[in-house]
Motif scaffolding. Structure first.
Motif, short mmCIF file in Angstrom:
data_model
loop_
_atom_site.label_atom_id
_atom_site.label_comp_id
_atom_site.label_asym_id
_atom_site.label_seq_id
_atom_site.Cartn_x
_atom_site.Cartn_y
_atom_site.Cartn_z
N PHE A 71 86.72 41.24 74.00
CA PHE A 71 86.26 41.41 72.62
C PHE A 71 84.89 42.07 72.55
N THR A 72 84.47 42.66 73.66
CA THR A 72 83.14 43.29 73.71
C THR A 72 83.26 44.75 74.13
N ASN A 73 82.14 45.46 74.05
CA ASN A 73 82.08 46.84 74.54
C ASN A 73 81.26 46.93 75.82
N TRP A 74 81.22 45.83 76.59
CA TRP A 74 80.39 45.77 77.79
C TRP A 74 80.80 46.85 78.77
N ARG A 75 79.80 47.55 79.34
CA ARG A 75 80.05 48.64 80.27
C ARG A 75 79.87 48.23 81.73
N GLY A 76 79.51 46.97 81.96
CA GLY A 76 79.47 46.47 83.31
C GLY A 76 78.14 46.56 84.02
N PHE A 77 77.19 47.33 83.49
CA PHE A 77 75.92 47.55 84.18
C PHE A 77 74.72 47.10 83.35
N SER A 78 74.95 46.69 82.14
CA SER A 78 73.86 46.31 81.25
C SER A 78 74.03 44.88 80.80
N PRO A 79 72.93 44.14 80.64
CA PRO A 79 73.04 42.77 80.13
C PRO A 79 73.36 42.74 78.64
N ASP A 80 73.26 43.88 77.97
CA ASP A 80 73.52 43.94 76.53
C ASP A 80 75.03 43.95 76.28
N VAL A 81 75.48 42.99 75.50
CA VAL A 81 76.90 42.87 75.17
C VAL A 81 77.04 42.76 73.66
N SER A 82 77.86 43.62 73.10
CA SER A 82 78.11 43.58 71.65
C SER A 82 79.57 43.23 71.41
N TYR A 83 79.79 42.27 70.54
CA TYR A 83 81.16 41.88 70.21
C TYR A 83 81.72 42.84 69.17
N ILE A 84 82.92 43.35 69.44
CA ILE A 84 83.53 44.36 68.56
C ILE A 84 84.89 43.90 68.05
N GLY A 85 85.16 42.61 68.17
CA GLY A 85 86.41 42.07 67.66
C GLY A 85 87.62 42.59 68.41
N PHE A 86 88.63 43.03 67.66
CA PHE A 86 89.90 43.48 68.25
C PHE A 86 89.94 44.98 68.47
N ASP A 87 88.79 45.64 68.46
CA ASP A 87 88.77 47.11 68.59
C ASP A 87 89.41 47.58 69.90
N ASN A 88 89.16 46.85 70.99
CA ASN A 88 89.75 47.25 72.27
C ASN A 88 91.28 47.18 72.23
N PHE A 89 91.81 46.18 71.55
CA PHE A 89 93.26 46.03 71.47
C PHE A 89 93.87 47.08 70.54
N VAL A 90 93.14 47.44 69.48
CA VAL A 90 93.59 48.52 68.60
C VAL A 90 93.62 49.84 69.37
N LYS A 91 92.60 50.05 70.19
CA LYS A 91 92.55 51.26 71.01
C LYS A 91 93.71 51.29 72.00
N LEU A 92 94.04 50.14 72.57
CA LEU A 92 95.17 50.05 73.48
C LEU A 92 96.47 50.50 72.81
N PHE A 93 96.63 50.08 71.57
CA PHE A 93 97.86 50.38 70.84
C PHE A 93 98.06 51.89 70.68
N HIS A 94 96.97 52.65 70.67
CA HIS A 94 97.04 54.10 70.49
C HIS A 94 96.82 54.86 71.80
N ASP A 95 96.81 54.15 72.92
CA ASP A 95 96.55 54.77 74.22
C ASP A 95 97.87 55.15 74.88
N ASN A 96 98.13 56.45 75.00
CA ASN A 96 99.40 56.92 75.58
C ASN A 96 99.54 56.52 77.04
#
Length: 303
Positions: free
Chosen positions: A36-61
Motif C-alpha cells: 500500500f506504499t510507493n516505497w522504492r527500497g532505498f529511502s526511509p521515506d514511505v508514503s501510503y498510496i492506498g490501492f494504487d499499486n493494485f489498480v496499476k496491476l489491473f492495467h499492467d499487460n
C-alpha cells in the motif's frame, strides 16, 4: 501428569514458533503493508498510496501475461507430472505382474527408484544451466546437435516464443517426476498386497488393477501431489530467470509473477509495486490450494 505435559509441549514449541513468526509471518505482514506504499527500497521515506499499486496491476499487460503463463503451467505441470509418475510408479510396484500369487514390479525396480530420484538432488539453478545447454541452438546443444547430424536444422527451443514456455515446462516436469514416483511408490507400498492378489486371482488385467484398485486407494496422495505441483506452477522463478531469453523472453513469452516481482523490486526499485504482486501471488496460491482440496475431497476408503 495430565497438567504437567502442557508446559513441556509449550517449551518444546515456543522456539520454532517464535522463529516462524519472526521470519515468515512477520515478513508476510510487512509485504502486505508495503503493497500500500510507493516505497522504492532505498529511502526511509514511505508514503501510503492506498490501492494504487493494485489498480496499476489491473492495467499492467505484463502482469496479465504472467497470469496466463501460470494458468498454462497450472494445467499441464500437475497433469503431465502426475500421469508420468503414476505410470512409472505402477510399473515399479505392480507392473511385473503376479508370480506365485504375489504381485511385483518390473525387473530392477529398486534400482530404477534411485535413478528416478536423481533430479531431486540437483538444485533448480543447476538444472536450468544444464538444460540451457541441452536446448542450445548450435551444435553444442544435445538436441540440436543430434538434429543437425540428420540435417533437420536447429530448433530454437528458448528463442521461439511459441516453444519457449513449453520447453521450460518440459524441464519442470523432468525435475519433478522422480519425487512423485517415489511418493506414489510409497503410497502403493502401503496398499495391502492381498488386494492386488485377490484382484489378480479374479483375472484383473494390469489396466484394471491400475484404475479400479490403485487410483482409488491413492486418492489422498494424488490430492496432495496436485496441490504441491500447483504451488510449483506459481513459482518457476529459478528456471525462467536462468533459462529464458532476456529473463522472461522472448517478448515476455515465459515471464512469471516471481520473475516480475524480482524485476520490479531490484531492477526498477519499485518495492511497493513488487509487494502488491507478491500479495496477489499469495492469494492466488492459497485460493488454488483451498479449491483443490475442496473439489477433490472424497470419503476415505477403509482398508
Amino acid at each position: 501428569m495430565k497438567h504437567g505435559r502442557y508446559p513441556f509441549i509449550i517449551g518444546f514449541l515456543i522456539v520454532p514458533v517464535a522463529i516462524y513468526g519472526t521470519f515468515v509471518i512477520a515478513a508476510y505482514v510487512q509485504a502486505f503493508q508495503l503493497s500500500f506504499t510507493n516505497w522504492r527500497g532505498f529511502s526511509p521515506d514511505v508514503s501510503y498510496i492506498g490501492f494504487d499499486n493494485f489498480v496499476k496491476l489491473f492495467h499492467d499487460n505484463t502482469f496479465w501475461k504472467a497470469i496466463q503463463h501460470h494458468i498454462l503451467l497450472l494445467i499441464f505441470l500437475p497433469l503431465l507430472t502426475i500421469v508420468l509418475a503414476l505410470f512409472f510408479a505402477f510399473l515399479l510396484n505392480v507392473g511385473g505382474g503376479s508370480k506365485g500369487g504375489r504381485t511385483r514390479g518390473v525387473w530392477g525396480s529398486k534400482f530404477y527408484r534411485v535413478v528416478f530420484f536423481f533430479p531431486q538432488l540437483l538444485a533448480l539453478a543447476l538444472v536450468a544451466v544444464i538444460f540451457s545447454r541441452v536446448y542450445s541452438s548450435d551444435d553444442s546443444g544435445l538436441i540440436n546437435g543430434l538434429l543437425n547430424q540428420v540435417g533437420a536444422g536447429p530448433v530454437l527451443f528458448l528463442a521461439d516464443k511459441n516453444l519457449a514456455l513449453w520447453s521450460i515446462l518440459a524441464v519442470l516436469v523432468w525435475q519433478a517426476v522422480g519425487f512423485y514416483v517415489v511418493l506414489f511408490s510409497a503410497g502403493m507400498g502401503s496398499i495391502p498386497t492381498e488386494i492386488y492378489e485377490a484382484a489378480a486371482l479374479d483375472g484383473a488385467t494390469r489396466g484394471t488393477l491400475f484404475f479400479k484398485v490403485t487410483l482409488p486407494l491413492l486418492w489422498n496422495t494424488l490430492q496432495v501431489a496436485w496441490v504441491y505441483l500447483g504451488i510449483a506452477a506459481f513459482d518457476a522463478f529459478a528456471l525462467v530467470n536462468v533459462m529464458s531469453v532476456d529473463r522472461g523472453g522472448p517478448d515476455g513469452a515465459t515471464t512469471v509473477l516471481g520473475l516480475e516481482i524480482y524485476r520490479n523490486a531490484f531492477d526498477y526499485a519499485q518495492f511497493g509495486y513488487a509487494s502488491a504482486m507478491g500479495v496477489v501471488l499469495f492469494f492466488l496460491t492459497i485460493t488454488f490450494a483451498a479449491l483443490t482440496l475442496r473439489v477433490t475431497r472424497r470419503d476415505a476408503i477403509e482398508l
